[in-house]
Scaffold this active site. Structure first.
Site, short mmCIF file in Angstrom:
data_model
loop_
_atom_site.label_atom_id
_atom_site.label_comp_id
_atom_site.label_asym_id
_atom_site.label_seq_id
_atom_site.Cartn_x
_atom_site.Cartn_y
_atom_site.Cartn_z
N LYS A 1 -17.69 17.15 61.53
CA LYS A 1 -16.46 17.50 62.24
C LYS A 1 -15.23 17.72 61.60
O LYS A 1 -14.70 18.92 61.78
CB LYS A 1 -15.71 17.06 63.47
CG LYS A 1 -17.04 15.62 64.47
CD LYS A 1 -15.92 14.76 65.48
CE LYS A 1 -16.17 13.54 65.04
NZ LYS A 1 -17.33 12.82 64.30
N ARG B 1 -17.06 5.51 51.65
CA ARG B 1 -16.14 4.64 52.36
C ARG B 1 -16.64 3.59 53.29
O ARG B 1 -17.89 3.26 52.97
CB ARG B 1 -16.47 5.54 53.64
CG ARG B 1 -14.77 6.02 53.97
CD ARG B 1 -14.72 7.36 55.11
NE ARG B 1 -15.32 6.80 56.04
CZ ARG B 1 -14.81 7.73 56.66
NH1 ARG B 1 -14.64 9.35 57.11
NH2 ARG B 1 -15.42 6.79 58.63
N ARG C 1 -20.53 2.13 63.97
CA ARG C 1 -19.86 3.07 64.50
C ARG C 1 -21.10 4.58 65.67
O ARG C 1 -20.92 4.64 66.42
CB ARG C 1 -19.33 3.90 63.17
CG ARG C 1 -18.30 2.84 63.23
CD ARG C 1 -18.41 3.70 61.11
NE ARG C 1 -17.88 4.39 60.95
CZ ARG C 1 -18.12 6.14 60.35
NH1 ARG C 1 -18.86 4.96 59.33
NH2 ARG C 1 -18.67 7.02 60.02
N ARG D 1 -11.98 9.33 71.72
CA ARG D 1 -13.22 8.83 71.62
C ARG D 1 -14.28 7.52 72.62
O ARG D 1 -14.64 6.80 72.78
CB ARG D 1 -13.30 7.57 70.47
CG ARG D 1 -13.41 8.59 68.85
CD ARG D 1 -13.59 7.35 67.74
NE ARG D 1 -14.57 7.68 67.21
CZ ARG D 1 -14.01 8.19 65.46
NH1 ARG D 1 -13.47 9.17 65.73
NH2 ARG D 1 -15.25 7.93 65.06
N ARG E 1 -23.19 10.36 51.77
CA ARG E 1 -21.40 10.63 52.47
C ARG E 1 -21.16 9.40 51.51
O ARG E 1 -20.10 9.27 50.17
CB ARG E 1 -20.80 10.86 53.08
CG ARG E 1 -18.99 10.44 53.34
CD ARG E 1 -18.80 11.62 54.62
NE ARG E 1 -18.99 10.44 55.56
CZ ARG E 1 -18.12 10.06 57.05
NH1 ARG E 1 -18.36 11.32 57.69
NH2 ARG E 1 -18.63 9.33 57.89
#
Ligand code: ADP
Length: 189
Positions: free
Chosen positions: A14, A134, A145, A89, A128
Site C-alpha cells: 500500500k 520496524r 498484525r 481498518r 522489510r
C-alpha cells in the site's frame, strides 16, 4: 474530488503504490501507520499512548484513530482528493469515515484491495524488517498484525462491496504492473 481507500494486509504494498499514485494524481496521502509512527518518534502525548500498542501489533482504539484521521484531513482543505492507506481498518472506522466525508459534501470514490497471499506477505515483511528495523515487523508481532487483519480488518471489504465500491487487484508481481492496474481502475472515475 477523488477519494481512494487502498486496502490490503500488512506488506501488501500500500505504501509503495500510494507514493506512486500521489504524484500521478496529485492526491494527499494519509497513512495512519505513518502518522502514528511520527507521533511515537516525536514523543507527543498521543505517541506515548499508542507506542506499546503499535509495538505489539495491535490496533489502536477506533476513537483515537478516527480523531487523528479527521484532524489530518482538515489540514488539506483544498485537496484534489485523498489516498487513505491503512485506514479504515475496522467497520466502525469505515462508518465514521463515510459520515465525516458526507458532512464535508464528499464521499469515498473507490476502494481498491491489493490481494497478496500469506506466504508472499511473510517473505516481504521479513525483508522489510531488515531495512526498516520496524519493531512490529518482527515475526511474533507480525503474526499479531496479520491476525488483527483477518479478525477485524477483513470485515471492511464486505462493507464497501455492499456499496459497490470495491475492486480487487492482484498485488503480486512487478510494482509497475500493479501500478498500471491500479491506474486503470482509478481512470474510470
Ligand atoms: P502495515 O505495514 O502493517 O500495513 P501500518 O503502517 O499501516 O502497518 O500500521 C502500523 C500500526 O499502526 C498497526 O499495526 C496499528 O498498531 C496502527 N494502526 C495503523 N492504522 C490503524 C488503524 N486504522 N486503526 C488502528 N490502528 C492502526
Amino acid at each position: 474530488m477523488l477519494n481512494l481507500v487502498l486496502f490490503g494486509p500488512p506488506g501488501a504494498g500500500k505504501g509503495t503504490q500510494s507514493e506512486k499514485l500521489i504524484s500521478k494524481y496529485n492526491l494527499v496521502h494519509i497513512s495512519t501507520g505513518d502518522l502514528f509512527r511520527a507521533h511515537v518518534k516525536g514523543q507527543t502525548e498521543l505517541g506515548r499512548r499508542v507506542s506499546q500498542i503499535l509495538a505489539d501489533g495491535q490496533l489502536v482504539p477506533d476513537s483515537v484513530t478516527i480523531a487523528m484521521l479527521e484532524e489530518e484531513v482538515v489540514k488539506s482543505p483544498g485537496a484534489n482528493g485523498f489516498i487513505f492507506d491503512g485506514f479504515p481498518r475496522t467497520v466502525p472506522q469505515a462508518q465514521a469515515l463515510d459520515n465525516f466525508l458526507i458532512d464535508k459534501g464528499s464521499k469515498i470514490t473507490v476502494v481498491i484491495a491489493l490481494d497478496v497471499d500469506q506466504a508472499e506477505l511473510n517473505q516481504r515483511i521479513a525483508e522489510r524488517h531488515k531495512i526498516s528495523g520496524r519493531v512490529d515487523d518482527a515475526a511474533d508481532k507480525l503474526q499479531k498484525r496479520v491476525d488483527e487483519y483477518f479478525s477485524k480488518t477483513i470485515h471492511v471489504l464486505p462493507y464497501y462491496d455492499e456499496q459497490r465500491k470495491l475492486t480487487r487487484i492482484n498485488g503480486k508481481g512487478e510494482i509497475e504492473e500493479i501500478f498500471k492496474n491500479l491506474c486503470a481502475v482509478i481512470d474510470k472515475y
